[in-house]
Design an enzyme around this catalytic site. Structure first.
Site, PDB file in Angstrom:
ATOM      1  N   HIS A 119       0.845  -1.195  -0.191  1.00 57.87           N
ATOM      2  CA  HIS A 119      -0.056   0.043   0.052  1.00 57.87           C
ATOM      3  C   HIS A 119       0.988   1.455   0.081  1.00 57.87           C
ATOM      4  CE1 HIS A 119      -1.855  -3.067   2.292  1.00 57.87           C
ATOM      5  NE2 HIS A 119      -3.201  -2.457   2.144  1.00 57.87           N
TER       6      HIS A 119
ATOM      7  N   ASP B 164       2.625   1.867   3.217  1.00 59.78           N
ATOM      8  CA  ASP B 164       3.434   1.086   3.671  1.00 59.78           C
ATOM      9  C   ASP B 164       4.776   1.484   3.446  1.00 59.78           C
ATOM     10  OD1 ASP B 164       1.239  -0.873   4.117  1.00 59.78           O
ATOM     11  OD2 ASP B 164       1.727  -1.791   2.314  1.00 59.78           O
TER      12      ASP B 164
ATOM     13  N   GLU C 235     -10.782  -7.148  -3.631  1.00 56.83           N
ATOM     14  CA  GLU C 235     -10.565  -8.333  -2.560  1.00 56.83           C
ATOM     15  C   GLU C 235     -11.825  -8.261  -1.325  1.00 56.83           C
ATOM     16  OE1 GLU C 235      -6.612  -8.148  -0.734  1.00 56.83           O
ATOM     17  OE2 GLU C 235      -7.366  -8.888   1.012  1.00 56.83           O
TER      18      GLU C 235
ATOM     19  N   GLU D   4      -8.726 -14.138  -0.338  1.00 54.92           N
ATOM     20  CA  GLU D   4      -7.728 -14.151   0.862  1.00 54.92           C
ATOM     21  C   GLU D   4      -8.453 -15.369   1.647  1.00 54.92           C
ATOM     22  OE1 GLU D   4      -6.300 -10.859   2.533  1.00 54.92           O
ATOM     23  OE2 GLU D   4      -6.464 -11.629   4.624  1.00 54.92           O
TER      24      GLU D   4
ATOM     25  N   HIS E 235     -10.010 -13.945   4.763  1.00 56.71           N
ATOM     26  CA  HIS E 235     -11.682 -13.390   4.662  1.00 56.71           C
ATOM     27  C   HIS E 235     -12.590 -14.167   4.302  1.00 56.71           C
ATOM     28  CE1 HIS E 235      -9.120  -9.604   3.295  1.00 56.71           C
ATOM     29  NE2 HIS E 235      -8.808  -9.882   4.664  1.00 56.71           N
TER      30      HIS E 235
ATOM     31  N   ASP F 133      -4.590 -14.123  -1.748  1.00 56.48           N
ATOM     32  CA  ASP F 133      -3.664 -13.457  -0.220  1.00 56.48           C
ATOM     33  C   ASP F 133      -3.736 -14.827   0.504  1.00 56.48           C
ATOM     34  OD1 ASP F 133      -3.238 -10.881  -1.197  1.00 56.48           O
ATOM     35  OD2 ASP F 133      -4.361  -9.902   0.275  1.00 56.48           O
TER      36      ASP F 133
ATOM     37  N   ASP G  81      -9.600 -11.487  11.993  1.00 57.80           N
ATOM     38  CA  ASP G  81      -8.540 -11.701  10.971  1.00 57.80           C
ATOM     39  C   ASP G  81      -7.116 -11.698  11.461  1.00 57.80           C
ATOM     40  OD1 ASP G  81      -8.003 -11.932   8.335  1.00 57.80           O
ATOM     41  OD2 ASP G  81      -8.060  -9.635   7.767  1.00 57.80           O
TER      42      ASP G  81
ATOM     43  N   ASP H  67      -4.839 -13.297  10.242  1.00 61.58           N
ATOM     44  CA  ASP H  67      -3.575 -13.345   9.242  1.00 61.58           C
ATOM     45  C   ASP H  67      -2.189 -14.132   9.489  1.00 61.58           C
ATOM     46  OD1 ASP H  67      -5.223 -11.617   7.485  1.00 61.58           O
ATOM     47  OD2 ASP H  67      -4.157  -9.776   8.251  1.00 61.58           O
TER      48      ASP H  67
ATOM     49  N   ASP I 176      -0.453 -12.404   2.374  1.00 61.91           N
ATOM     50  CA  ASP I 176      -1.059 -11.501   3.399  1.00 61.91           C
ATOM     51  C   ASP I 176      -1.129 -11.962   4.934  1.00 61.91           C
ATOM     52  OD1 ASP I 176      -2.316  -9.308   4.541  1.00 61.91           O
ATOM     53  OD2 ASP I 176      -3.720  -9.189   3.015  1.00 61.91           O
TER      54      ASP I 176
END
Ligand code: XUL
Ligand code: CO
Length: 439
Positions: A99, A102, A230, A266, A269, A294, A305, A307, A338
């Site tokens: 992003h 980032d 996404e 993802e 998700h 992802d 989430d 991750d 991700d």
């Protein structure tokens, strides 16, 4: 100068290896079903989790220990670029994703932010050229800054819509500059908490307006990346507009945008939406919009989430099955981690060990999925299960030869009670176990 001097270049050592800094399954040039593992998997490192996340949680400060911790924001951003390419090199990962927020610190104004971005983008470009590493996708962070409290494209405040448009424009230009193969739209705060104060119709129309503007601008500047949406069902807002693949598809159809977008599916998700990863991949595949993934996993005991790095071989096998079955495989997309190391995995080495775990789990899943296809395991089961549609009345139904009336006549004429056959799910799961442990 190395930022990770304790980590060697990771090599493939094969199944028996006990070396934690080695691949046991990911062998980049090994050919599986006619393509190398590298071509099938197109791994990517997620910049935000790997170089920015520091282990903060709602109850505690960051735990990560990084050599760039004490630097000023812009210097930190510069060192992270070096860290990114060293990590990609050592892991033999061909792609990365980021992003705007980032890679560069946000300035006091939009113009200042864009200037910071330009400085870092120039550095990223140099490193891409010298290393051959590529940008899988980039995106705009339209959710962290407090201005997005009511959303971005779906904000109740038109000023925020305009600011979001400017940010997306900039990131499309950055994507073009860095040769991004895809561009992602995750609807961070595109959703709502209560209908009592929400104009859902206007918000959805505005979301479509923004996406249309993005399609038009990419065309104008000749940015040929595949656009990806996404889906995610909840977090940060209670009701997210891109809830899951099916909801997102309905939105794209309604606004005439389907030809311009594919989906970035993802795993975590999917499970938050009450689906499996493979369900979401199947829905995307059947609709011709499986664009990229992802790769991560959630925790079934936790409702958010998390991750985590993907290590569940059932999930990676069934995901890779969908990708192998997809026309052109993962295409321009890739397997983007991700995923973030756990808060207690705070050393630099953990960044590498986590990616090794994820890459090996996907390579293992790829081999198992290829075996399922080569040996016609699942397709054979499905073919047999639906055999009644290939002859007699079933074949006639599929050929469109029947109506409710003609089928009533058929059903009335049958003298024998209907007999079904067992679906044998337990036996199938046992077969899957054998395949996964056998490759
Ligand atoms: C959030 C998430 C994002 C997107 C990119 O859950 O997955 O990081 O992948 O904005
Ligand atoms: Co994601």
């Amino acid at each position: 100068m190395s930022l990770f001097p304790n980590v060697p270049k990771i090599q493939y050592e094969g199944r028996g290896s006990r070396n934690p800094f080695a691949f046991k399954h990911y062998n980049a040039q090994e050919v599986v079903l006619g393509k190398t593992m590298e071509q099938h998997l197109r791994f990517a490192v997620a910049y935000w989790h790997t170089f920015n996340a520091n282990g903060t949680d709602p109850f505690g400060a960051g735990t990560a220990v990084r050599s760039w911790d004490s630097l000023s924001p812009l210097d930190k951003s510069k060192v992270r670029v070096e860290a990114n390419f060293e990590l990609l090199e050592k892991l033999n990962v061909p792609f990365y994703a980021f992003h705007d927020a980032d890679i560069a610190p946000e300035g006091a104004t939009l113009a200042e932010t864009n200037k910071n971005i330009d400085v870092i983008v120039a550095k990223l470009k140099e490193f891409q050229q010298s290393t051959g590493k590529k940008l899988l996708w980039n995106t705009a962070n339209l959710f962290t800054n407090p201005r997005y409290v009511h959303g971005a494209s779906t904000s109740s405040n038109a000023e925020v819509f305009a600011y979001s448009a400017a940010t997306i424009k900039k990131m499309l230009e950055v994507g073009k500059e860095l040769g991004a193969e895809n561009y992602v739209f995750w609807g961070g705060r595109e959703g709502y908490e209560s209908l009592l104060n929400t104009d859902m119709g206007l918000e959805l129309d505005n979301l479509a307006r923004m996406l249309r503007m993005a399609v038009d601008y990419a065309k104008e500047i000749g940015f040929g990346a595949q656009f990806l949406i996404e889906p995610k069902p909840k977090e940060p807002t209670k009701h997210q507009y891109d809830f899951d693949a099916a909801t997102t598809l309905a939105f794209l159809h309604k606004y005439g945008l389907k030809d311009h977008f594919k989906l970035n599916i993802e795993a975590n998700h999917a499970t938050l939406a009450g689906h499996t990863f493979e369900h979401e991949l199947r829905v995307a595949r059947l609709n011709g919009v499986l664009g990229s993934i992802d790769a991560n996993q959630g925790d079934y005991l936790l409702g958010w989430d998390t991750d985590e790095f993907p290590t569940d071989l059932y999930s990676t096998t069934l995901a890779m099955f969908e990708i192998l079955k997809n026309e052109g495989g993962i295409g321009k997309g890739g397997v983007n981690f991700d995923a973030k190391v756990r808060r207690a995995s705070f050393e630099d080495e953990d960044l590498f060990l986590a990616h090794i775990a994820g890459m090996d789990s996907f390579a293992h899943g790829l081999k198992a999925a290829a075996k399922l296809i080569e040996d016609n395991v699942l397709d054979g089961i499905v073919e047999e299960r639906y055999a009644s549609y290939r002859e007699g009345i079933g074949a006639e139904i599929v050929a469109g030869k029947h109506t409710l009336k003609s089928l009533e006549a058929y059903a009335l004429g049958q003298q024998q009670p209907i007999r079904n056959r067992s679906a044998r799910l337990e036996q199938i799961r046992q077969t899957l176990n054998e395949v996964i442990t056998g490759v």
